[in-house]
Design a protein around this motif. Structure first.
Motif, PDB file in Angstrom:
ATOM      1  N   ASN A 466       0.594  -0.861  -0.103  1.00  0.00           N
ATOM      2  CA  ASN A 466      -0.069   0.157  -0.326  1.00  0.00           C
ATOM      3  C   ASN A 466       0.615   1.492  -0.334  1.00  0.00           C
ATOM      4  OD1 ASN A 466      -2.992  -0.877   0.195  1.00  0.00           O
ATOM      5  ND2 ASN A 466      -2.284  -1.291   1.666  1.00  0.00           N
ATOM      6  N   ILE A 467       2.032   1.195   0.810  1.00  0.00           N
ATOM      7  CA  ILE A 467       2.898   2.571   1.213  1.00  0.00           C
ATOM      8  C   ILE A 467       3.962   1.965   0.115  1.00  0.00           C
ATOM      9  CG2 ILE A 467       4.549   4.148   1.883  1.00  0.00           C
ATOM     10  CD1 ILE A 467       1.780   4.079   3.889  1.00  0.00           C
ATOM     11  N   GLY A 468       4.815   0.942   0.639  1.00  0.00           N
ATOM     12  CA  GLY A 468       5.874   0.297   0.464  1.00  0.00           C
ATOM     13  C   GLY A 468       5.876  -0.017  -1.728  1.00  0.00           C
ATOM     14  N   GLY A 469       4.494  -0.344  -1.609  1.00  0.00           N
ATOM     15  CA  GLY A 469       4.754  -0.801  -3.265  1.00  0.00           C
ATOM     16  C   GLY A 469       5.256   0.938  -4.249  1.00  0.00           C
ATOM     17  N   VAL A 470       5.015   1.463  -3.594  1.00  0.00           N
ATOM     18  CA  VAL A 470       4.600   2.667  -4.229  1.00  0.00           C
ATOM     19  C   VAL A 470       5.849   3.567  -4.141  1.00  0.00           C
ATOM     20  CG1 VAL A 470       3.418   5.690  -4.680  1.00  0.00           C
ATOM     21  CG2 VAL A 470       2.290   3.069  -4.463  1.00  0.00           C
ATOM     22  N   VAL A 471       6.225   3.955  -2.548  1.00  0.00           N
ATOM     23  CA  VAL A 471       7.254   5.131  -2.522  1.00  0.00           C
ATOM     24  C   VAL A 471       8.011   3.936  -1.743  1.00  0.00           C
ATOM     25  CG1 VAL A 471       6.295   7.149  -2.212  1.00  0.00           C
ATOM     26  CG2 VAL A 471       6.073   5.809  -0.269  1.00  0.00           C
ATOM     27  N   ASP A 472       9.881   4.533  -2.222  1.00  0.00           N
ATOM     28  CA  ASP A 472      10.454   4.236  -1.452  1.00  0.00           C
ATOM     29  C   ASP A 472      10.781   4.780   0.239  1.00  0.00           C
ATOM     30  OD1 ASP A 472      13.518   2.890  -0.370  1.00  0.00           O
ATOM     31  OD2 ASP A 472      14.631   3.685  -2.065  1.00  0.00           O
ATOM     32  N   THR A 473      10.632   3.597   0.964  1.00  0.00           N
ATOM     33  CA  THR A 473      10.280   3.307   2.498  1.00  0.00           C
ATOM     34  C   THR A 473      11.533   4.046   3.199  1.00  0.00           C
ATOM     35  OG1 THR A 473       9.834   1.810   3.158  1.00  0.00           O
ATOM     36  CG2 THR A 473       8.120   2.710   2.843  1.00  0.00           C
ATOM     37  N   GLN A 474      12.466   3.302   2.605  1.00  0.00           N
ATOM     38  CA  GLN A 474      14.008   3.086   3.627  1.00  0.00           C
ATOM     39  C   GLN A 474      13.874   4.825   2.453  1.00  0.00           C
ATOM     40  OE1 GLN A 474      15.124   1.155   5.354  1.00  0.00           O
ATOM     41  NE2 GLN A 474      16.751   3.244   5.732  1.00  0.00           N
ATOM     42  N   ASN A 475      14.326   5.408   1.834  1.00  0.00           N
ATOM     43  CA  ASN A 475      14.227   6.734   0.629  1.00  0.00           C
ATOM     44  C   ASN A 475      13.984   7.852   2.269  1.00  0.00           C
ATOM     45  OD1 ASN A 475      13.951   8.871  -0.577  1.00  0.00           O
ATOM     46  ND2 ASN A 475      15.974   8.557  -1.852  1.00  0.00           N
ATOM     47  N   ASP A 553      -1.232   9.690  -0.008  1.00  0.00           N
ATOM     48  CA  ASP A 553      -0.357   9.859  -1.145  1.00  0.00           C
ATOM     49  C   ASP A 553      -0.482   8.443  -2.003  1.00  0.00           C
ATOM     50  OD1 ASP A 553       2.096  10.354  -2.764  1.00  0.00           O
ATOM     51  OD2 ASP A 553       3.244  10.324  -1.115  1.00  0.00           O
ATOM     52  N   THR A 554      -0.272   7.449  -1.423  1.00  0.00           N
ATOM     53  CA  THR A 554       0.075   6.719  -2.547  1.00  0.00           C
ATOM     54  C   THR A 554      -0.803   5.509  -2.896  1.00  0.00           C
ATOM     55  OG1 THR A 554       0.429   4.868  -0.449  1.00  0.00           O
ATOM     56  CG2 THR A 554       2.375   5.901  -1.233  1.00  0.00           C
ATOM     57  N   TRP A 555      -2.390   5.534  -2.387  1.00  0.00           N
ATOM     58  CA  TRP A 555      -3.153   5.181  -3.022  1.00  0.00           C
ATOM     59  C   TRP A 555      -3.472   6.010  -3.986  1.00  0.00           C
ATOM     60  CZ3 TRP A 555      -6.509   3.209   1.130  1.00  0.00           C
ATOM     61  CH2 TRP A 555      -7.253   2.206   1.601  1.00  0.00           C
ATOM     62  N   VAL A 556      -3.150   7.887  -4.149  1.00  0.00           N
ATOM     63  CA  VAL A 556      -4.154   8.589  -4.816  1.00  0.00           C
ATOM     64  C   VAL A 556      -2.658   8.867  -6.267  1.00  0.00           C
ATOM     65  CG1 VAL A 556      -5.485  10.890  -4.738  1.00  0.00           C
ATOM     66  CG2 VAL A 556      -4.289   9.986  -2.708  1.00  0.00           C
ATOM     67  N   HIS A 557      -2.127   8.667  -5.900  1.00  0.00           N
ATOM     68  CA  HIS A 557      -1.185   8.465  -6.686  1.00  0.00           C
ATOM     69  C   HIS A 557       0.049   7.364  -7.091  1.00  0.00           C
ATOM     70  CE1 HIS A 557      -1.507  12.861  -6.661  1.00  0.00           C
ATOM     71  NE2 HIS A 557      -1.025  12.626  -5.074  1.00  0.00           N
ATOM     72  N   ALA A 558      -0.831   6.430  -7.073  1.00  0.00           N
ATOM     73  CA  ALA A 558      -0.353   4.658  -7.337  1.00  0.00           C
ATOM     74  C   ALA A 558       0.593   4.797  -8.436  1.00  0.00           C
ATOM     75  CB  ALA A 558      -0.813   3.790  -7.259  1.00  0.00           C
ATOM     76  N   ASP A 559       0.379   5.855 -10.004  1.00  0.00           N
ATOM     77  CA  ASP A 559       0.588   5.374 -10.696  1.00  0.00           C
ATOM     78  C   ASP A 559       1.692   6.692 -11.413  1.00  0.00           C
ATOM     79  OD1 ASP A 559      -1.314   7.231 -10.750  1.00  0.00           O
ATOM     80  OD2 ASP A 559      -2.428   7.453 -12.861  1.00  0.00           O
ATOM     81  N   PRO A 561       5.037   7.237  -9.644  1.00  0.00           N
ATOM     82  CA  PRO A 561       6.295   7.141  -7.801  1.00  0.00           C
ATOM     83  C   PRO A 561       6.529   8.735  -7.845  1.00  0.00           C
ATOM     84  CG  PRO A 561       6.210   5.259  -9.139  1.00  0.00           C
ATOM     85  CD  PRO A 561       5.296   6.913  -9.859  1.00  0.00           C
ATOM     86  N   GLU A 562       7.134   9.425  -8.691  1.00  0.00           N
ATOM     87  CA  GLU A 562       7.850  10.000  -8.607  1.00  0.00           C
ATOM     88  C   GLU A 562       7.005  11.387  -7.723  1.00  0.00           C
ATOM     89  OE1 GLU A 562      10.950  10.762  -8.775  1.00  0.00           O
ATOM     90  OE2 GLU A 562      10.940  12.968  -7.665  1.00  0.00           O
ATOM     91  N   ALA A 563       6.063  11.793  -8.036  1.00  0.00           N
ATOM     92  CA  ALA A 563       4.838  12.918  -7.690  1.00  0.00           C
ATOM     93  C   ALA A 563       4.637  12.119  -5.776  1.00  0.00           C
ATOM     94  CB  ALA A 563       3.497  12.726  -8.220  1.00  0.00           C
ATOM     95  N   ALA A 564       3.819  10.600  -6.066  1.00  0.00           N
ATOM     96  CA  ALA A 564       3.772   9.957  -4.726  1.00  0.00           C
ATOM     97  C   ALA A 564       5.394  10.406  -3.236  1.00  0.00           C
ATOM     98  CB  ALA A 564       3.629   8.601  -4.584  1.00  0.00           C
ATOM     99  N   LYS A 565       6.726  10.145  -4.447  1.00  0.00           N
ATOM    100  CA  LYS A 565       7.271  10.771  -2.645  1.00  0.00           C
ATOM    101  C   LYS A 565       8.009  11.861  -3.287  1.00  0.00           C
ATOM    102  CE  LYS A 565      12.436  10.847  -4.106  1.00  0.00           C
ATOM    103  NZ  LYS A 565      13.788  10.253  -4.952  1.00  0.00           N
ATOM    104  N   GLN A 566       7.215  12.944  -3.369  1.00  0.00           N
ATOM    105  CA  GLN A 566       7.160  14.634  -3.071  1.00  0.00           C
ATOM    106  C   GLN A 566       6.238  14.360  -1.580  1.00  0.00           C
ATOM    107  OE1 GLN A 566      10.128  15.813  -3.840  1.00  0.00           O
ATOM    108  NE2 GLN A 566      11.074  14.756  -4.670  1.00  0.00           N
ATOM    109  N   LYS A 567       5.290  13.800  -2.616  1.00  0.00           N
ATOM    110  CA  LYS A 567       4.169  14.402  -1.245  1.00  0.00           C
ATOM    111  C   LYS A 567       4.036  14.173  -0.131  1.00  0.00           C
ATOM    112  CE  LYS A 567      -0.800  14.713  -1.970  1.00  0.00           C
ATOM    113  NZ  LYS A 567      -2.191  14.379  -2.173  1.00  0.00           N
ATOM    114  N   ALA A 568       4.878  12.551  -0.510  1.00  0.00           N
ATOM    115  CA  ALA A 568       5.163  11.807   1.057  1.00  0.00           C
ATOM    116  C   ALA A 568       6.229  12.554   2.145  1.00  0.00           C
ATOM    117  CB  ALA A 568       5.979  10.122   1.162  1.00  0.00           C
TER     118      ALA A 568
END
Ligand SMILES: Cc1cc2nc3c(=O)[nH]c(=O)nc-3n(C[C@H](O)[C@H](O)[C@H](O)COP(=O)(O)OP(=O)(O)OC[C@H]3O[C@@H](n4cnc5c(N)ncnc54)[C@H](O)[C@@H]3O)c2cc1C
Length: 1013
Positions: A466-475, A553-559, A561-568
């Motif tokens: 749900n989160i880890g599949g879209v953004v790099d959580t470690q990053n 974030d990750t549910w809305v921007h699943a497609d 990832p770059e936007a999801a990363k910034q928003k996270a």
């Protein structure tokens, strides 16, 4: 939580089955002060829902939404949890049962196991299970948030027991453990052992078991699930390719179509197939073609019809009405050829798909059947627990109640309702064992952090994919480390699992953190859990902030990832900035009023009033009419042939004569103030029109709905046209007229599933079938035509539909866009309709046209009540529940519950279950002696206050006043925390605690990347 039955034996209630139904029942009982022993034969609780990916109708990730509940189940001091345990014997009577349980050895000491997984790594063969599509794992921890958080060992598979023992640093392996028998004295038993899903292995024509690309719905859920065999990647089992075309085949094992299938409808399958198709489109490519082959699309629950509309119109799920008769694997293409007969009578069509999902229905397992036999529980014709229409959760044995799938096929919201109803009835058999106000959790003493500089810990949850599949959580965690005053920033896997919570707890203590940010999912479902964690770790619970990365974030921007990363990053920065300004807050509490106001004196209102009054509570039952009864007072027979007037008369007399119930007739609600535990509601009472104010702790709305009477099909103009309710009366009162009728036509979905009322009225199909059968009982030669869009005889009412067809009732489908036409005739009505199989327009002369008009909300009345009580309603005017699955009868304003058709259309049996459930839910509040107010209250800074009266005028609850010292005062005990005064105050003299200006502004600064010091 204990994994042994350690509580005193008196007043216990045994709950059998720790699925969602069992957990709900156990939680309600525990919250209302009862001691519960919750047993499950599996290694962990959760049941079916732990196998599901997301659940309709909200399409939440089920485990994410429900896991706080599950762990609360584990957290409750009054629940003893016994896993790998089954009932062997029950003797005795209500209030006094002796139960013998048998427990299979886990070979693990639950007190010592830390779920570190070392045993699993070294001895996978005796700890793990094949994580294929198997959904009932015997020995593993079935999901990251599993309760208990402990492995189970299959000792027979272990080649080197000594080595296994040595691998466990905690010394938790117990090779000598043996099965044991436990004897319990309990007052009542609640059965919620669920049901199995139909095994389609015998269906050769679908190639299930032969072709790996033919899977069941449950297996498909495993494929979609982040904790499933493909970690949530949608791939074809045979070759790992991404499927482009997926077909669902409905009614596999239900509605009697296949070998070994049951005749009943499994009720939930249409919705879960729609959900799976929607999730497939949402989560993966929209270009995947999804097709559902169905007979009748049974989306009969609250707003489920809109869900279906969305599936078709928004997600372009193809709905094909037909019965596929075979699936044949095509070796050349690797695809599946599905052959189906279109329902317009045209020749069969073959279409190739990449995967096929069989929507398999529910059936009672052999072991549950046996257990019921041991207890002497009567089963119905389909082996489910037999219940009565007027007592929906009571089995044939007094003191033993049932809920969920074992009572009949159903979905989560209905399971939850029945569980609360069963808890309410079981509670009657026992007295509260404890006062539950004390916080029974072991917390470290709260640390005074007022003089400390902020030391923030950021914990990033991956929530599976749900989160880890879209953004790099470690990053993201690395980014967190760059923010000011952050001492720790790390990834914690499933943040809400016990092992992750333990890590967070330890880190808070070890690192002396004094502020915490969780980068995870919704605070709505998880804030309390993390607040509790802070308390246990010795911090004030208001020092945590949740960045809702999953939902926002990750549910809305699943497609993207770059936007999801910034928003996270934005969300984490905002939460960190805000939490810096958080400070410890004190919660307030007040004494609890134990009286209840029930509004509405129909079957639901009376049942809920009696359920509470029988337990010693004082109930005010306000009815706007001069008599009790509501709409059920006009119904004569149920579909099973029960006499409604006799039941209603007994219910009415019991209500009127009960010393704990004061019925107030001709009462209109005119005003309302207060808060849960101390409400004041004003009534205007006719005919004298005097005013009376009632003080009460809880409000239950049972205001019902109205029979729909749209001006259509000559209703109200022609005496031959009537509603099903009119027909119900005619069947009792004018037999001569019935006997004289030769042809009766019925039209379904009149005033439902149309632009004016989008939803299905749920009760109409069963009403039509019921009346058709009664008509034939009186006049067997009568010709009856039922013109329908989808026959929605869900659950066991399918039996009556089958019977009607056997007895010659003709069911003809019509399309939404081509409804039947009617014309008056000399002695009746001419009905013209298009027969979809003949493809021709046909006309029939009917002596009577019976319209299935369903139920609509009493819009005016519910609007007034919603305004006075400040409640939310659906677009159709029904009261809106707080959470469809977790709190289906709790309204969003705490202290308010809804029961019966004020919630949505339902039949009498369902209204009674609702009413008992609402009473059960109310008891969880009423059991407390004080009301916890939380800390989000407005506070006035007297130095800034100019006594301008703006807050006094603005407050919707009339709480602020100008005190003797000349400035505004707000009683924290009365403040609702809405924040209106804080927003309006021109001098900025009022702050809403928890949402103070500096916190909000810091959040905005965080968003704008201008970090505040
Ligand atoms: C493929 C699929 C998808 C679904 N999707 C949805 C959805 O999206 N939304 C929705 O609302 N509903 C959905 N459902 C339906 C939903 O799963 C059920 O309504 C719900 O799980 C029923 O809960 P329960 O507690 O009655 O039973 P279960 O969840 O089956 O729990 C029963 C528990 O009892 C235990 N048990 C069994 N026998 C014994 C015994 N003898 N002694 C002790 N313990 C025992 C089991 O181990 C289990 O833990 C779906 C169902 C399926 C099959």
């Amino acid at each position: 939580m204990n994994d042994q039955a350690t509580m005193p034996s008196h007043n216990k209630i045994l709950v059998v089955g720790g699925g969602i139904g069992g957990i709900r029942a156990a939680m309600d009982l525990a919250e209302s002060g009862r001691n519960v022993v919750l047993i499950d034969k599996s290694v962990s609780i959760g049941g079916l829902i732990t196998q599901l990916d997301r659940t309709f109708p909200t399409n939440d990730c089920d485990l994410c939404t429900l896991s706080p509940r599950l762990s609360e189940g584990g957290r409750q001091e009054h629940i003893d949890l016994l896993t790998m345990t089954e009932v062997k014997k029950v003797s005795g009577d209500v209030g006094n049962f002796t139960v013998t349980l048998s427990q299979t050895p886990r070979y693990i000491d639950l007190e010592k196991c830390t779920a570190c997984g070392d045993c699993f790594k070294v001895f996978p063969e005796c700890v793990s299970f094949n994580p294929g599509l198997d959904h009932r794992a015997p020995t593993c921890m079935r999901y990251p948030q599993a309760i208990p958080q402990a492995y189970a060992i299959d000792m027979h598979k272990c080649q080197d027991v000594k080595a296994l023992e040595n691998v466990c640093k905690a010394g938790a392996i117990l090779p000598q453990q043996t099965s044991k028998e436990i004897e319990l004295e309990v007052g009542a038993v609640i059965l919620c052992p669920g049901a199995d899903v139909f095994d389609p292995s015998g269906l050769d024509h679908f190639e299930y078991g032969k072709n790996p690309d033919v899977v069941t719905s449950l297996e498909y859920e495993r494929i979609l699930s982040a904790s499933g065999p493909t970690q949530g990647e949608l791939v074809r089992p045979s070759d790992g390719k991404k499927p482009e075309k997926i077909a669902w085949i409905q009614c596999v094992g239900s509605r009697g179509l296949q070998k070994g299938a049951a005749s009943y409808c499994s009720s939930a399958c249409c919705m879960f197939a729609l959900k799976e198709a929607i999730v497939t489109k949402e989560r993966f490519q929209d270009s995947i073609e999804t097709t559902i082959f169905y007979m009748d699309m049974r989306t009969f629950g609250k707003e489920y019809e809109q869900y279906r509309e969305r599936a078709e119109n928004e997600f372009h799920v193809n709905l094909v009405r037909s019965r596929p008769h075979s699936i044949v694997g095509d070796e050349a293409t690797g695809g599946l050829d599905i052959t189906f007969a279109p329902d317009d009578g045209s020749p069969s069509i073959t279409e190739t798909f990449d995967m096929a999902v069989l929507s398999t229905g529910f059936k009672v397992s052999e072991s549950v059947r046996k257990m019921a036999g041991t207890m002497g529980i009567e089963l119905n014709a389909h082996d489910f627990a037999k219940t009565d229409e007027f007592s929906p959760v009571a089995t044939s044995v007094p003191g033993i109640y049932v809920c969920g799938l074992f009572e009949g096929p159903k979905d989560i919201p209905e399971t939850m309702v029945q569980a609360s109803a069963a808890a309410c009835l079981a509670a009657k058999a026992t007295q509260p064992a404890v006062h539950i106000d004390e916080d029974t959790l072991v917390n470290l003493p709260e640390r005074d952090v007022s003089s400390e500089e902020p030391r923030i810990g950021i914990f990033i949850c991956d929530c599976g994919l749900n989160i880890g599949g879209v953004v790099d959580t470690q990053n993201l965690a690395e980014f967190g480390k760059t923010l000011p005053q952050v001492a720790v920033s790390q990834v914690v896997g499933h943040g809400c699992s016990k092992s992750s919570m333990d890590i967070i707890h330890k880190t808070i203590v070890d690192e002396k953190l004094n502020r915490v940010v969780i980068g995870g999912c919704s605070p709505r479902t998880h804030e309390t859990k993390f607040q509790d964690l802070l308390q246990r770790a010795g911090l004030n619970k208001y020092l945590v902030e949740i960045a809702n990365i999953r939902d926002q974030d990750t549910w809305v921007h699943a497609d993207d990832p770059e936007a999801a990363k910034q928003k996270a990053r934005h969300l984490i920065r905002m939460a960190t900035s805000s939490v810096k300004n958080a400070h410890p807050l004190i919660e307030h509490s007040l004494p609890m009023h134990k009286e209840i106001l029930v509004v509405g004196g129909g079957v639901s209102g009376m049942t809920t009033a009696l359920s509470l009054a029988d337990q010693g509570f004082k109930v005010f039952l306000a009815e706007k009419a001069p008599q009790l009864g509501g709409l059920a007072g006009r119904i004569k027979k149920t579909i099973e042939g029960r006499d409604v007037p006799v039941f209603m008369e007994a219910l009415t007399q019991k209500t009127l004569q009960h010393p704990g119930i004061e019925v107030i007739f001709n009462a209109i609600i005119v005003d309302h103030t207060g808060m849960p535990g101390m409400f004041k509601t004003g009534l205007q009472i006719a005919p004298q029109m005097y005013y009376r104010q009632i003080e009460h702790g809880v409000t239950i709305l049972a205001t019902g709905a109205l029979q729909n009477r749209p001006e259509t099909f000559l209703l109200g103009e022609n005496p031959a046209v009537m509603t099903q309710l009119d027909m119900d009366t005619l069947l009792e009162e004018d037999l001569d007229r019935i006997k004289a009728m030769r042809t009766v036509a019925m039209i379904q979905c009149v005033g439902s599933r149309c632009p004016e009322n989008q939803n299905c009225s749920r009760i109409c199909c069963q009403s039509a079938v019921k009346n058709a059968l009664r008509l034939l009982d009186i006049n067997p030669d009568m010709r009856i035509f039922v013109l329908y869009r989808d026959m929605r005889t869900y659950g066991f009412t399918e039996d009556y539909y089958l019977e009607a067809r056997k007895r010659g009732v003709i069911f003809v489908r019509y399309e939404k866009d081509a409804p039947p036409q009617v014309r008056p005739e000399k002695d009746g009505i001419e009905v013209t309709f298009v027969d979809p199989i003949l493809g021709q327009s046909l006309a029939l002369s009917a002596d009577c046209l019976c319209l299935s008009t369903g139920l609509v909300a009493d819009d005016e009345a519910s609007e007034d009540l919603a305004m006075i009580f400040r409640l939310q309603r659906t677009g159709e005017g029904f009261f809106l529940e707080d959470h469809v699955k977790l709190r289906p009868l709790d309204l969003s304003t705490p202290g308010f519950f809804v029961a019966g058709t004020a919630h949505s259309p339902k039949n009498i049996k369902e209204c009674i279950a609702d009413a008992q459930a609402a009473a059960g839910r109310a008891q969880t509040l009423l059991a407390k002696n004080s009301i916890e107010l939380g800390a989000a209250v407005a506070r006035v800074d007297s130095n800034k206050c100019a006594a301008c009266l703006v807050c006094v005028r603005a407050c919707p609850f009339d709480i602020p006043f100008i005190n003797a010292d000349g400035y505004s005062e707000i009683d924290p005990a009365k403040c609702h925390g809405c924040g209106v005064c804080a927003a309006e105050c021109p001098a900025k003299a009022i702050q809403l605690m928890q949402f103070e200006d500096d916190q909000i502004l810091a959040k905005l600064d965080g968003l704008l990347e201008r970090m505040v010091a």
